[in-house]
Design a protein around this motif. Structure first.
Motif, PDB file in Angstrom:
ATOM      1  N   VAL A 282      40.795  29.248  14.556  1.00 13.61           N
ATOM      2  CA  VAL A 282      40.657  27.970  13.889  1.00 13.61           C
ATOM      3  C   VAL A 282      41.634  27.019  14.574  1.00 13.61           C
ATOM      4  CG1 VAL A 282      41.054  26.697  11.743  1.00 13.61           C
ATOM      5  CG2 VAL A 282      39.990  28.958  11.674  1.00 13.61           C
ATOM      6  N   LEU A 283      41.147  25.874  15.007  1.00 11.52           N
ATOM      7  CA  LEU A 283      42.000  24.829  15.580  1.00 11.52           C
ATOM      8  C   LEU A 283      42.061  23.711  14.554  1.00 11.52           C
ATOM      9  CD1 LEU A 283      40.771  26.458  18.076  1.00 11.52           C
ATOM     10  CD2 LEU A 283      41.574  24.526  19.390  1.00 11.52           C
ATOM     11  N   ARG A 284      43.255  23.424  14.077  1.00 11.48           N
ATOM     12  CA  ARG A 284      43.426  22.529  12.943  1.00 11.48           C
ATOM     13  C   ARG A 284      44.644  21.654  13.163  1.00 11.48           C
ATOM     14  NH1 ARG A 284      47.927  24.474  10.850  1.00 11.48           N
ATOM     15  NH2 ARG A 284      48.322  26.703  10.749  1.00 11.48           N
ATOM     16  N   ARG A 285      44.880  20.771  12.207  1.00 13.50           N
ATOM     17  CA  ARG A 285      46.107  19.970  12.203  1.00 13.50           C
ATOM     18  C   ARG A 285      47.299  20.875  11.912  1.00 13.50           C
ATOM     19  NH1 ARG A 285      46.037  14.756  12.078  1.00 13.50           N
ATOM     20  NH2 ARG A 285      44.055  13.707  11.792  1.00 13.50           N
ATOM     21  N   PHE A 286      48.435  20.487  12.425  1.00 17.11           N
ATOM     22  CA  PHE A 286      49.658  21.179  12.058  1.00 17.11           C
ATOM     23  C   PHE A 286      50.002  20.875  10.610  1.00 17.11           C
ATOM     24  CE2 PHE A 286      50.317  22.051  16.482  1.00 17.11           C
ATOM     25  CZ  PHE A 286      51.133  23.178  16.486  1.00 17.11           C
ATOM     26  N   ARG A 287      50.657  21.844   9.953  1.00 19.86           N
ATOM     27  CA  ARG A 287      51.137  21.710   8.577  1.00 19.86           C
ATOM     28  C   ARG A 287      52.626  22.041   8.545  1.00 19.86           C
ATOM     29  NH1 ARG A 287      45.983  24.979   7.207  1.00 19.86           N
ATOM     30  NH2 ARG A 287      47.323  26.764   7.524  1.00 19.86           N
TER      31      ARG A 287
ATOM     32  N   ARG B 129      60.683  18.561  12.694  1.00 24.00           N
ATOM     33  CA  ARG B 129      60.396  17.174  13.097  1.00 24.00           C
ATOM     34  C   ARG B 129      59.166  17.105  14.003  1.00 24.00           C
ATOM     35  NH1 ARG B 129      65.913  17.242  13.639  1.00 24.00           N
ATOM     36  NH2 ARG B 129      65.790  17.412  15.905  1.00 24.00           N
ATOM     37  N   THR B 130      59.078  18.029  14.950  1.00 25.77           N
ATOM     38  CA  THR B 130      57.950  18.035  15.891  1.00 25.77           C
ATOM     39  C   THR B 130      56.641  18.277  15.164  1.00 25.77           C
ATOM     40  OG1 THR B 130      59.395  18.810  17.663  1.00 25.77           O
ATOM     41  CG2 THR B 130      57.029  19.114  17.978  1.00 25.77           C
ATOM     42  N   VAL B 131      56.612  19.283  14.303  1.00 25.82           N
ATOM     43  CA  VAL B 131      55.405  19.611  13.549  1.00 25.82           C
ATOM     44  C   VAL B 131      55.005  18.443  12.644  1.00 25.82           C
ATOM     45  CG1 VAL B 131      54.548  21.097  11.687  1.00 25.82           C
ATOM     46  CG2 VAL B 131      55.610  22.112  13.711  1.00 25.82           C
TER      47      VAL B 131
ATOM     48  N   TYR C  54      53.313  15.977  14.874  1.00 28.99           N
ATOM     49  CA  TYR C  54      51.980  16.445  15.247  1.00 28.99           C
ATOM     50  C   TYR C  54      50.990  16.266  14.096  1.00 28.99           C
ATOM     51  CZ  TYR C  54      53.860  18.898  19.395  1.00 28.99           C
ATOM     52  OH  TYR C  54      54.445  19.227  20.588  1.00 28.99           O
ATOM     53  N   ALA C  55      51.430  16.559  12.880  1.00 33.27           N
ATOM     54  CA  ALA C  55      50.547  16.493  11.712  1.00 33.27           C
ATOM     55  C   ALA C  55      50.029  15.081  11.475  1.00 33.27           C
ATOM     56  CB  ALA C  55      51.276  16.998  10.467  1.00 33.27           C
ATOM     57  N   GLY C  56      50.800  14.084  11.883  1.00 34.60           N
ATOM     58  CA  GLY C  56      50.406  12.699  11.653  1.00 34.60           C
ATOM     59  C   GLY C  56      49.530  12.106  12.742  1.00 34.60           C
ATOM     60  N   GLY C  57      49.261  12.857  13.806  1.00 36.23           N
ATOM     61  CA  GLY C  57      48.471  12.331  14.919  1.00 36.23           C
ATOM     62  C   GLY C  57      46.984  12.263  14.609  1.00 36.23           C
TER      63      GLY C  57
ATOM     64  N   PRO D 262      43.920   6.993  21.182  1.00 38.30           N
ATOM     65  CA  PRO D 262      44.621   7.233  22.449  1.00 38.30           C
ATOM     66  C   PRO D 262      46.008   7.830  22.205  1.00 38.30           C
ATOM     67  CG  PRO D 262      43.604   5.072  22.462  1.00 38.30           C
ATOM     68  CD  PRO D 262      43.480   5.607  21.048  1.00 38.30           C
ATOM     69  N   GLY D 263      46.436   8.669  23.132  1.00 36.58           N
ATOM     70  CA  GLY D 263      47.729   9.334  23.034  1.00 36.58           C
ATOM     71  C   GLY D 263      47.552  10.817  22.768  1.00 36.58           C
ATOM     72  N   TRP D 264      48.682  11.487  22.571  1.00 37.83           N
ATOM     73  CA  TRP D 264      48.674  12.940  22.401  1.00 37.83           C
ATOM     74  C   TRP D 264      48.295  13.349  20.984  1.00 37.83           C
ATOM     75  CZ3 TRP D 264      48.634  16.571  25.990  1.00 37.83           C
ATOM     76  CH2 TRP D 264      49.114  16.250  27.263  1.00 37.83           C
ATOM     77  N   PHE D 265      47.463  14.367  20.897  1.00 39.55           N
ATOM     78  CA  PHE D 265      47.168  15.053  19.637  1.00 39.55           C
ATOM     79  C   PHE D 265      47.308  16.541  19.904  1.00 39.55           C
ATOM     80  CE2 PHE D 265      44.472  17.371  16.713  1.00 39.55           C
ATOM     81  CZ  PHE D 265      44.944  16.886  15.506  1.00 39.55           C
ATOM     82  N   GLN D 266      47.986  17.229  19.018  1.00 43.64           N
ATOM     83  CA  GLN D 266      48.234  18.655  19.180  1.00 43.64           C
ATOM     84  C   GLN D 266      47.447  19.439  18.128  1.00 43.64           C
ATOM     85  OE1 GLN D 266      50.398  18.395  21.664  1.00 43.64           O
ATOM     86  NE2 GLN D 266      50.716  20.534  22.185  1.00 43.64           N
ATOM     87  N   TYR D 267      46.562  20.321  18.599  1.00 40.12           N
ATOM     88  CA  TYR D 267      45.834  21.227  17.711  1.00 40.12           C
ATOM     89  C   TYR D 267      46.688  22.471  17.477  1.00 40.12           C
ATOM     90  CZ  TYR D 267      41.441  18.778  18.831  1.00 40.12           C
ATOM     91  OH  TYR D 267      40.442  17.847  18.982  1.00 40.12           O
ATOM     92  N   ALA D 268      46.841  22.873  16.226  1.00 35.31           N
ATOM     93  CA  ALA D 268      47.444  24.166  15.901  1.00 35.31           C
ATOM     94  C   ALA D 268      46.366  25.224  16.093  1.00 35.31           C
ATOM     95  CB  ALA D 268      47.944  24.171  14.463  1.00 35.31           C
ATOM     96  N   VAL D 269      46.695  26.317  16.788  1.00 35.07           N
ATOM     97  CA  VAL D 269      45.739  27.393  17.037  1.00 35.07           C
ATOM     98  C   VAL D 269      46.110  28.561  16.125  1.00 35.07           C
ATOM     99  CG1 VAL D 269      44.766  28.983  18.732  1.00 35.07           C
ATOM    100  CG2 VAL D 269      45.420  26.664  19.430  1.00 35.07           C
ATOM    101  N   GLU D 270      45.170  28.923  15.262  1.00 36.29           N
ATOM    102  CA  GLU D 270      45.418  29.939  14.241  1.00 36.29           C
ATOM    103  C   GLU D 270      44.370  31.044  14.361  1.00 36.29           C
ATOM    104  OE1 GLU D 270      46.297  28.740   9.935  1.00 36.29           O
ATOM    105  OE2 GLU D 270      44.154  29.181   9.908  1.00 36.29           O
ATOM    106  N   LEU D 271      44.802  32.286  14.186  1.00 39.46           N
ATOM    107  CA  LEU D 271      43.859  33.400  14.129  1.00 39.46           C
ATOM    108  C   LEU D 271      43.091  33.333  12.822  1.00 39.46           C
ATOM    109  CD1 LEU D 271      45.848  36.473  15.474  1.00 39.46           C
ATOM    110  CD2 LEU D 271      43.967  35.273  16.586  1.00 39.46           C
TER     111      LEU D 271
END
Length: 181
Positions: free
Chosen positions: A9-14, A47-49, A52-55, A60-69
């Motif tokens: 599952v690729l999701r937003r960071f929490r 702070r980083t997470v 990421y959660a707010g992206g 345009p710009g960086w978005f980070q997907y959280a990768v979860e099993l």
């Protein structure tokens, strides 16, 4: 959830991702060719997470997907996408926990993101770069259909040394979801 594969599952960071995020990014082997230095303190991870959660993956710009099993809901890595202002091209990067490498998870996650970018959003081009010594990442990009487009010699000063950067690109016309399967 933003994207789903057979195993991931690729999701937003929490907020609860901060501790596992700090753990895998604190592994010196995982951090070796990345832009951060291990260890990653928990307060920095929080702070980083949070950032990421707010992206937004649509802006345009960086978005980070959280990768979860899928099976155990365990955070095992992340895939970053930097969407260009023209909304037609992007840069991609990925990080996977050391104990989860070698099982095809990175290929599965990156393939899902590429499918989203090319098939749903209609991007024209996705690029990537990595340290020339990062052979595993370079091989993964090639397996997924990227073309090696160049080498920038001693182009990045990081962790007290000049490093060579490999440049990769993948065009929509070249994208095949079966690559790297």
């Amino acid at each position: 959830m933003l994207l789903e594969t057979h195993r991931l599952v690729l999701r937003r960071f929490r907020a609860e991702d901060a501790a596992p995020f700090a753990a895998y990014r604190s592994d010196p082997v995982v951090a070796r060719y990345q832009g951060w230095t291990a260890p990653v303190p928990l307060d920095e991870a929080v702070r980083t997470v949070r950032g990421y959660a707010g992206g937004s993956p649509e802006e345009p710009g960086w978005f980070q997907y959280a990768v979860e099993l899928k099976d155990d809901r365990c955070l095992i890595g992340d895939v970053g996408v930097c969407l260009h202002e023209n909304l037609m091209q992007a840069e991609i990067g990925f990080t996977l926990a050391g104990d989860r490498q070698g099982h095809g998870y990175a290929a599965e996650a990156v393939r899902a993101v590429l499918g989203e970018l090319f098939e749903r959003r209609g991007l024209h081009r996705v690029s990537a770069e990595c340290d020339e010594r990062n052979i595993r990442s370079a091989r993964l990009l090639l397996r997924l259909g990227f073309t090696r487009e160049g080498l920038r010699r001693e182009a990045t000063w990081i962790k007290g040394e000049w490093t060579d950067d490999l440049l990769f690109g993948l065009l929509a016309a070249e994208w095949r979801p079966s690559h790297g399967a």
